[in-house]
Design an enzyme around this catalytic site. Structure first.
Site, mmCIF file in Angstrom:
data_model
loop_
_atom_site.group_PDB
_atom_site.id
_atom_site.type_symbol
_atom_site.label_atom_id
_atom_site.label_comp_id
_atom_site.label_asym_id
_atom_site.label_seq_id
_atom_site.Cartn_x
_atom_site.Cartn_y
_atom_site.Cartn_z
ATOM 1 N N ASP A 5 16.728 -26.122 -0.805
ATOM 2 C CA ASP A 5 16.205 -25.813 -2.147
ATOM 3 C C ASP A 5 14.713 -25.473 -2.138
ATOM 4 O O ASP A 5 13.992 -25.752 -3.091
ATOM 5 C CB ASP A 5 16.476 -26.977 -3.118
ATOM 6 N N LYS A 8 14.728 -20.344 -0.902
ATOM 7 C CA LYS A 8 15.124 -19.316 0.079
ATOM 8 C C LYS A 8 15.725 -18.105 -0.615
ATOM 9 O O LYS A 8 15.449 -16.957 -0.257
ATOM 10 C CB LYS A 8 16.150 -19.891 1.072
ATOM 11 N N GLY A 9 16.583 -18.380 -1.629
ATOM 12 C CA GLY A 9 17.280 -17.286 -2.311
ATOM 13 C C GLY A 9 16.298 -16.291 -2.909
ATOM 14 O O GLY A 9 16.406 -15.088 -2.704
ATOM 15 N N GLY A 32 23.135 -23.525 -2.930
ATOM 16 C CA GLY A 32 22.961 -22.919 -4.251
ATOM 17 C C GLY A 32 21.648 -22.178 -4.216
ATOM 18 O O GLY A 32 20.599 -22.794 -4.086
ATOM 19 N N HIS A 33 21.696 -20.872 -4.243
ATOM 20 C CA HIS A 33 20.491 -20.038 -4.118
ATOM 21 C C HIS A 33 20.272 -19.303 -5.435
ATOM 22 O O HIS A 33 21.109 -18.507 -5.853
ATOM 23 C CB HIS A 33 20.646 -19.053 -2.948
ATOM 24 N N GLN A 207 20.731 -24.396 3.417
ATOM 25 C CA GLN A 207 20.295 -25.779 3.625
ATOM 26 C C GLN A 207 18.844 -25.768 4.136
ATOM 27 O O GLN A 207 18.079 -24.925 3.724
ATOM 28 C CB GLN A 207 21.240 -26.515 4.594
ATOM 29 N N PRO A 287 19.669 -35.080 -9.901
ATOM 30 C CA PRO A 287 18.206 -35.015 -9.830
ATOM 31 C C PRO A 287 17.775 -35.016 -8.360
ATOM 32 O O PRO A 287 18.330 -35.760 -7.549
ATOM 33 C CB PRO A 287 17.745 -36.302 -10.522
ATOM 34 N N ARG A 288 16.830 -34.135 -8.015
ATOM 35 C CA ARG A 288 16.343 -34.127 -6.643
ATOM 36 C C ARG A 288 15.236 -35.162 -6.486
ATOM 37 O O ARG A 288 14.406 -35.321 -7.380
ATOM 38 C CB ARG A 288 15.798 -32.739 -6.282
ATOM 39 N N LEU A 315 4.222 -23.049 -5.911
ATOM 40 C CA LEU A 315 2.851 -23.562 -6.008
ATOM 41 C C LEU A 315 2.461 -23.820 -7.464
ATOM 42 O O LEU A 315 1.717 -24.749 -7.763
ATOM 43 C CB LEU A 315 1.871 -22.573 -5.351
ATOM 44 N N GLY A 395 6.298 -18.737 -9.559
ATOM 45 C CA GLY A 395 7.207 -18.788 -10.693
ATOM 46 C C GLY A 395 8.581 -18.374 -10.189
ATOM 47 O O GLY A 395 8.692 -17.751 -9.131
#
Ligand code: GDP
Ligand code: IMO
Ligand code: MG
Length: 404
Positions: A5, A8-9, A32-33, A207, A287-288, A315, A395
């Protein structure tokens, strides 16, 4: 470069316009990208993140494990928004995630009890297990109709809650196969034909390095080789075919699921990072866990992947913090140690503090134009990664990218 997460996508989407093919080499719909282009938001599970570039071909490589139901659902979703599905190909070497794999995944997790890994429940582990013990079914097998006997043997004695029976699995294959049969190709022939014809291929990781089955925080990992070397295995190409390796690193750390996370913040700062970064799983909505950027982990990940450059993401999320920390060292009993000690209960962290910045960064398009404290922070990340940072995302939207 971390536990998944990282964005990457969106990075693949921004690079894909310069490539003829975007290929996934490992994992399945545990990934999930997310792509955001204008007001369209798309969460991809298995189809490579070049899909919103109009002409790019999309290749699901031999190292992946693919759910029939999942891939057909994704095809439907993409067709709805006008994607030409004929651009998508699936390697005959990819393994099928069968309807009983998620049930086994859940049963394994239940059996682990307090030691549960927190998998995505997609059947990824059981599908790779079947591949390795040579009981799996490939997409090539499906196409040739050469799978029933192996499937019957594999399913003998399978029982438990939510476990489908053989007839249900055969019915599911019969139902979904016609929708994807036309997409299955000789994967080795496809990728090598492309390379021999000078076509440009962008390979998309899934991943994260620290979830790699061999080099991550084992056993709290996924079941595939997620590092850059996995691309060779997952596509059937040699190391000499790889021209460059771009590491995607989030400006702080997150992890979803259980396992070591040395820089985790279980306090109000962690909660603030989660809220600012919208850190909730794309696949499971969980939640991460959030924490500071970990330079020890970054150095480790950089080595394992042989990076040539890096992209720093999210950032903008750090705007408004009065100060920010980076984990610069690990110690055990006073001695300096490396990432291999991440799970050591005696672990102590060395932090370096940075001045924060109040400015909204989302409009920034040049790295040179970042406010001075943000630039100093990026320089510190760059030093830990050991390669030039080529761009910084500010963003979720495609254009929210600051470059050199
Ligand atoms: P992946 O699995 O590495 O492709 O990453 P995910 O898509 O699972 O998670 C990244 C999340 O952060 C997604 O919701 C993205 O839309 C979002 N995102 C990506 N880049 C940025 C960024 O620069 N800033 C912010 N605020 N969000 C971003
Ligand atoms: P992307 O590609 C974040 C994690 C799960 C769990 C562990 C094992 O979107 O970055 P699995 O279902 O693979 O057996 O789960 O790995 N995990 C991910 N975490 N991003 C991912 O993919 C992940 N894929 C698996 O949360 O801890
Ligand atoms: Mg993700």
């Amino acid at each position: 470069m971390q536990w998944g997460d990282e964005g990457k996508g969106r990075v693949v989407d921004s690079l894909a316009g310069e490539y003829d093919i975007v290929a996934r080499f490992g994992g399945g719909d545990n990934a999930g990208h997310t792509l955001v282009v204008g007001d369209r938001k798309l969460a991809l599970r298995i189809v490579p993140s070049g899909v919103l570039q109009p002409r790019t071909e999309l290749f699901i490589g031999g190292g992946t494990v693919v759910s029939l139901e999942g891939v057909v659902a994704e095809f439907d979703k993409l067709a709805e928004i006008g994607v030409d599905l004929s651009r998508i190909r699936i390697s005959d070497r990819a393994h099928v995630v069968l309807p009983f794999h998620p049930a086994l995944d859940r049963a394994n997790e239940a059996e682990r009890g307090a030691r549960a890994l927190g998998t995505t429940g997609r059947g990824i582990g059981p599908a790779y297990t079947d591949k390795t013990v040579r009981s799996g079914i490939t997409f090539g097998d499906l196409l040739r109709g050469a799978y029933e006997e192996r499937l019957r043997a594999r399913m003998r004695g399978l029982a438990g809650e939510g476990m489908p029976d053989l007839d249900a699995v055969l019915a599911s294959i019969a139902h979904y196969l016609p929708r994807i049969a036309g997409h299955i190709v000789d994967g080795v022939g496809y990728i090598h034909g492309a390379l021999e014809n000078g076509r440009r291929v962008l390979i998309e990781g899934a991943q994260g390095t620290l979830l790699d089955v061999g080099y991550g925080t084992y056993p709290f990992v996924t079941s595939s080789h997620t590092i850059a070397g996995g691309a060779c295995i997952g596509l059937g190409i040699g190391p000499t075919a790889i021209g460059a390796v771009v590491g995607v690193a989030k400006a702080y750390c997150t992890r979803v699921g259980a396992g070591p996370f040395p820089s985790e913040l279980e306090d109000a700062t962690g909660v603030r990072l989660r809220a600012r970064g919208a850190e909730f799983g794309t696949v499971t909505g969980r939640p991460r866990r959030c924490g500071w950027f970990d330079a020890v982990a970054a150095r480790y990940a950089s080595r394992l992947n042989g990076l040539t450059s890096a992209v720093v993401t999210k950032l903008d999320v750090l705007s408004g913090f009065e100060r920010l920390a980076i984990v610069t060292g690990y110690r055990v009993d006073g001695a300096s140690v490396g990432f291999e000690s991440a799970a050591d209960p005696r672990l102590e962290l060395e932090l370096e503090w940075f001045e924060g910045w109040p400015d909204d960064l989302t409009g920034c398009r040049r790295i040179a134009g970042l406010p001075a404290p943000a630039a100093r922070y990026v320089t510190a990340l760059e030093a830990s990664l050991g390669v030039p940072v080529q761009s910084v995302s500010v963003g979720p939207e495609r254009s929210a990218l600051a470059t050199r």
